[in-house]
Design an enzyme around this catalytic site. Structure first.
Site, PDB file in Angstrom:
ATOM      1  N   ASP A  98      45.309  -4.505 -23.973  1.00  0.00           N
ATOM      2  CA  ASP A  98      46.005  -5.692 -25.133  1.00  0.00           C
ATOM      3  C   ASP A  98      45.947  -5.094 -26.408  1.00  0.00           C
ATOM      4  OD1 ASP A  98      43.152  -5.336 -25.347  1.00  0.00           O
ATOM      5  OD2 ASP A  98      42.416  -6.996 -25.100  1.00  0.00           O
ATOM      6  N   ASP A 101      41.667   0.130 -29.888  1.00  0.00           N
ATOM      7  CA  ASP A 101      41.044   0.379 -31.547  1.00  0.00           C
ATOM      8  C   ASP A 101      40.277   1.670 -31.523  1.00  0.00           C
ATOM      9  OD1 ASP A 101      40.203  -1.459 -33.593  1.00  0.00           O
ATOM     10  OD2 ASP A 101      37.645  -1.596 -32.448  1.00  0.00           O
ATOM     11  N   ASP A 157      40.750 -12.514 -27.659  1.00  0.00           N
ATOM     12  CA  ASP A 157      39.767 -13.949 -28.562  1.00  0.00           C
ATOM     13  C   ASP A 157      39.287 -13.912 -29.195  1.00  0.00           C
ATOM     14  OD1 ASP A 157      38.361 -11.733 -26.620  1.00  0.00           O
ATOM     15  OD2 ASP A 157      36.730 -13.222 -26.447  1.00  0.00           O
ATOM     16  N   ARG A 163      43.148 -17.288 -27.449  1.00  0.00           N
ATOM     17  CA  ARG A 163      43.895 -16.847 -26.272  1.00  0.00           C
ATOM     18  C   ARG A 163      45.154 -17.073 -25.549  1.00  0.00           C
ATOM     19  NH1 ARG A 163      40.483 -12.594 -23.943  1.00  0.00           N
ATOM     20  NH2 ARG A 163      38.573 -13.739 -23.297  1.00  0.00           N
TER      21      ARG A 163
END
Ligand code: 5GP
Ligand code: MG
Length: 174
Positions: A98, A101, A157, A163
């Site tokens: 997703d 980071d 989320d 979500r």
């Protein structure tokens, strides 16, 4: 403290354009070669579903659930909550994430999957936050670069919520 998710960062139509661009890059690069797509749960479940329906080669869809921990004396450890069920030896493998980071999770996951001797191993992420990177990891396919904000929606989320949003929103705590 109230959570505000009013601010849209990426609209649904921008997400659709991103899906079109990424899938055509992937279709171009792999041609007719079979591909094992490994979606990283839970955040990537919607992105994985949207992406695989745009792929043209024979595809096997599998999922893993992992997280990374940084210990006091280590650079990070991978915790596998759910492993994949398919044997990837000699297969082309595409990890679908997703958001990248710090890069820790994917760096560790890549290391683990390489030991299983795939024919190739690449990473596709829907969103990338390069300003937060602590490990030198560049996704092979990157959807949309986002600023250093906590985002939710399109699978991502906050404590299990949001979500289901079909766009990406910035979380503000007020
Ligand atoms: P890292 O790259 O730091 O190892 O970990 C990336 C993971 O942290 C992502 O898969 C995602 O689960 C979580 N994460 C990082 N940034 C965000 C964000 O802005 N929003 C949400 N919901 N999760 C994030
Ligand atoms: Mg994740």
């Amino acid at each position: 403290m109230a959570i505000n998710t009013d601010q849209v960062l990426v609209s649904h139509s921008e997400i659709e354009q991103m899906l079109e661009r990424l899938s055509s890059e992937i279709n171009r690069d792999y041609g007719d070669e079979p591909l094992v797509v490994v979606g990283i749960l839970t955040g990537a479940f919607i992105f994985t579903a949207d992406l695989v329906r745009r792929l043209e080669m024979p595809v096997i869809v599998d999922f893993m659930q992992v997280s990374s921990y940084v210990g006091e004396f280590s650079t990070g450890e991978l915790k596998i909550k759910k492993d994949m069920s398919y044997d990837i030896k000699d297969m082309n493998v595409l990890i679908v994430e997703d958001i990248v980071d710090t890069g820790r999770t994917l760096a560790l996951l890549k290391e683990l999957l390489l030991k299983r001797q795939p024919k190739s191993l690449k990473i596709c992420t829907a969103f990338d936050k390069p300003s937060r990177r602590v490990i030198d990891l560049v996704p092979d396919y990157n959807g949309i670069t986002v600023p250093d904000e906590f985002i939710v929606g399109y699978g991502l989320d906050l404590d299990g919520r949001y979500r289901d949003f079909d766009d990406i929103r910035i979380v503000r705590k007020e």
